[in-house]
Design a protein around this motif. Sequence first.
Motif, short mmCIF file in Angstrom:
data_model
loop_
_atom_site.label_atom_id
_atom_site.label_comp_id
_atom_site.label_asym_id
_atom_site.label_seq_id
_atom_site.Cartn_x
_atom_site.Cartn_y
_atom_site.Cartn_z
N MET A 22 22.08 6.10 45.96
CA MET A 22 22.94 7.13 45.38
C MET A 22 24.25 6.54 44.86
O MET A 22 24.89 5.73 45.52
N ALA A 23 24.64 6.97 43.67
CA ALA A 23 25.98 6.68 43.16
C ALA A 23 26.97 7.64 43.81
O ALA A 23 26.59 8.53 44.56
N ASN A 24 28.26 7.45 43.54
CA ASN A 24 29.20 8.52 43.86
C ASN A 24 28.81 9.73 43.02
O ASN A 24 28.81 9.66 41.80
N VAL A 25 28.48 10.83 43.67
CA VAL A 25 28.10 12.06 42.97
C VAL A 25 29.15 13.11 43.26
O VAL A 25 29.46 13.38 44.43
N SER A 26 29.71 13.71 42.21
CA SER A 26 30.86 14.59 42.38
C SER A 26 30.75 15.83 41.52
O SER A 26 30.03 15.86 40.52
N LEU A 27 31.50 16.86 41.93
CA LEU A 27 31.64 18.10 41.18
C LEU A 27 32.92 18.03 40.37
O LEU A 27 34.00 17.82 40.93
N ALA A 28 32.81 18.20 39.07
CA ALA A 28 33.99 18.13 38.21
C ALA A 28 34.94 19.28 38.53
O ALA A 28 34.51 20.41 38.81
N PRO A 29 36.25 19.02 38.50
CA PRO A 29 37.21 20.10 38.76
C PRO A 29 37.18 21.16 37.68
O PRO A 29 36.66 20.95 36.57
N GLY A 30 37.74 22.33 38.00
CA GLY A 30 37.80 23.40 37.02
C GLY A 30 38.64 23.04 35.81
O GLY A 30 39.58 22.25 35.90
N LYS A 31 38.32 23.62 34.68
CA LYS A 31 38.99 23.28 33.42
C LYS A 31 40.25 24.09 33.17
O LYS A 31 41.04 23.76 32.31
N THR A 32 40.42 25.19 33.90
CA THR A 32 41.61 26.01 33.75
C THR A 32 42.45 25.94 35.03
O THR A 32 41.91 25.77 36.12
N PRO A 33 43.78 26.06 34.93
CA PRO A 33 44.64 25.96 36.12
C PRO A 33 44.26 26.98 37.19
O PRO A 33 44.13 28.17 36.91
N LEU A 34 44.04 26.48 38.41
CA LEU A 34 43.72 27.36 39.54
C LEU A 34 44.06 26.63 40.83
O LEU A 34 43.53 25.56 41.12
N SER A 35 44.94 27.23 41.63
CA SER A 35 45.32 26.67 42.93
C SER A 35 44.46 27.28 44.02
O SER A 35 43.78 28.30 43.82
N VAL A 36 44.49 26.67 45.20
CA VAL A 36 43.76 27.22 46.35
C VAL A 36 44.31 28.59 46.70
O VAL A 36 43.56 29.53 46.99
N ASP A 37 45.62 28.73 46.67
CA ASP A 37 46.26 30.00 47.00
C ASP A 37 45.79 31.11 46.06
O ASP A 37 45.45 32.21 46.49
N ALA A 38 45.74 30.79 44.75
CA ALA A 38 45.31 31.79 43.77
C ALA A 38 43.84 32.13 43.95
O ALA A 38 43.42 33.28 43.76
N MET A 39 43.02 31.14 44.32
CA MET A 39 41.60 31.40 44.56
C MET A 39 41.41 32.36 45.72
O MET A 39 40.63 33.32 45.65
N ILE A 40 42.13 32.12 46.81
CA ILE A 40 41.97 32.94 48.02
C ILE A 40 42.48 34.37 47.79
O ILE A 40 41.91 35.33 48.34
N LYS A 41 43.50 34.56 46.97
CA LYS A 41 44.06 35.89 46.73
C LYS A 41 43.05 36.86 46.13
O LYS A 41 43.24 38.08 46.19
N ASP A 42 41.98 36.33 45.57
CA ASP A 42 40.97 37.18 44.92
C ASP A 42 39.77 37.45 45.83
O ASP A 42 38.81 38.09 45.41
N VAL A 43 39.80 36.94 47.06
CA VAL A 43 38.66 37.09 47.99
C VAL A 43 38.91 38.27 48.93
O VAL A 43 39.92 38.31 49.63
N GLU A 44 37.98 39.23 48.95
CA GLU A 44 38.14 40.39 49.84
C GLU A 44 37.59 40.11 51.23
O GLU A 44 38.23 40.45 52.23
N LYS A 45 36.41 39.50 51.31
CA LYS A 45 35.78 39.18 52.60
C LYS A 45 35.20 37.78 52.50
O LYS A 45 34.19 37.56 51.83
N GLY A 46 35.85 36.83 53.17
CA GLY A 46 35.40 35.46 53.02
C GLY A 46 35.77 34.59 54.19
O GLY A 46 36.39 35.03 55.16
N ILE A 47 35.39 33.33 54.08
CA ILE A 47 35.71 32.32 55.09
C ILE A 47 36.15 31.06 54.36
O ILE A 47 35.47 30.60 53.43
N TYR A 48 37.26 30.51 54.79
CA TYR A 48 37.78 29.24 54.28
C TYR A 48 37.36 28.15 55.26
O TYR A 48 37.64 28.25 56.47
#
Length: 541
Positions: A414-440
């Motif tokens: 296996m090579a280093n296999v990675s998920l490319a980051p998002g193309k638009t600005p998004l912080s962890v805080d902003a991501m979590i603010k949109d979650v109604e029922k979740g787990i971090y």
Amino acid sequence: MDRRDFLTISGVGLAGLMMPYSRAIAAEELVSGLDIAIKKAIADAALQAATDAGASYCDVRIGRYLQQFVVTREDKVQNVVNTESTGVGIRVIANGAWGFAATRDLSTAGVAAAARQAAAIAKANSSLQDKPVQLAPVKGVGEVSWKAPIRKNAMEVPIKDKVDLLLAVNAAAMKAGADFVNSTLFLVNEQKYFASTDGSYIDQDIHRIWAPFTVTAVDKESGKFRTRDGLSAPVGMGYEYLDGGGKKYVSPNGVINYGNTYDMVEDAVAAAKQAREKLTAQSVKPGKYDLVLDPTNLYLTIHENVGHPLELDRVLGYEANYAGTSFATLDKRRDKFQYGSNIVNLFADKVQEGSLGAVGYDDEGVKCKKWDLVKDGILVNYQAIRDQAHIIGESESHGCCYADSWSSVQFQRMANVSLAPGKTPLSVDAMIKDVEKGIYIVGDGSFSIDQQRYNAQFGGQLFYEIENGKITRMLEDVAYQIRTPEFWNACVAICDESDYRLGGSFFDGKGQPGQISAVSHGSSTTRFNGMNVLNTARNIG
């Protein structure tokens, strides 16, 4: 630390981690090397002998593999191990078949004898082979060298300094509430020389470091205990990784993660407090949740459910050790299989600086590169080496061939296999603010996968409930279930490049006889909607 790493370390012990034919050496010998003129003379002797014996192709790997392990528990040093393993591996094609032989004898006569043996094995193998080996072409590069861009060679750091660091880590954890703590330094230096009849003479110097620890907190009244592993990532760096002065990644609820530097003492203090907090954390209620996965957790899911199933030998059924073959068969690539949502871009990369898998050239002399595996959610490619490339219509190898020792034959890893980051600005805080029922979820934990990398289950180190856009409390006993394509198609948001970090496996196993390799996986914090969560503490009956 993932399950395979834990089993490797605790199950077989340090002796099982040593290279084949290794010997104990003084620490001072860890900073020496073989003269490059001697290595070239050895290689030329092997290449000539193989050609004279009827080989149409030959490659020679001269390897000096150095390891240092420093192991402590609480206020005691449990072990310090320095090892070296040096020898030559010779691979040939004769009569259209592969042959391989290896030797510790570095004399020209010794390597010539091994080359003749490899040719004889190839000729014997040819009687059982229906089709000749078909190698993708590689242009010889002449005499070149590549060195990992480290700033501080860990092998040059005095053992006392390493012991002092680990004991300081342990003392800090104990003072912060831990009842037990163990900490380790794993240091690796691979000095590798490759030569082939294609005309390449490649000298490489590769360094890796990992600083794992585990703290345990015990409730004396009930006997209940909880642990928290360190949040460091194994990396392809020098001792500068442990300086701890670089960028830190602080979650909305104050959990500290690390990038290209690591503060081991700071993390140990946090681990002790969090392990004790876990003793009274609420056990999770099973059900559907939106998951916000930190890179320290998601790297392992990428590793097991993207990296391994897209190894071409597993896809073809040639490899089935360590959790089987692959659901991602060749027809899925042909039919443009929807591996994930349209924001999912997964890539293989053998050149990312600081990663475990970064080298200049692989163990077939192929110059390393980066390539797409999943593009806009669609499966577009696999990981292939020289004798596999033609099977998928590729004109060249991807440069992902590796052997863990001079005494092991190289094969597709296996090579280093990675998920490319998002193309638009998004912080962890902003991501979590949109979650109604979740787990971090932060950190990796136990995991289970089926024999085609299709169904899986993953745990973690730290779990936090998200309600109406806010992290509310710590949870325990969490594991999430996935079906690989359903999981990646449930990906609805990826934080931007400012949150991108590497995780990785220092002891990734594959093959029979087994070999290990080290590989990194990058991502930014990522959200997956509607995932099934289990309670791992529930009893059935």
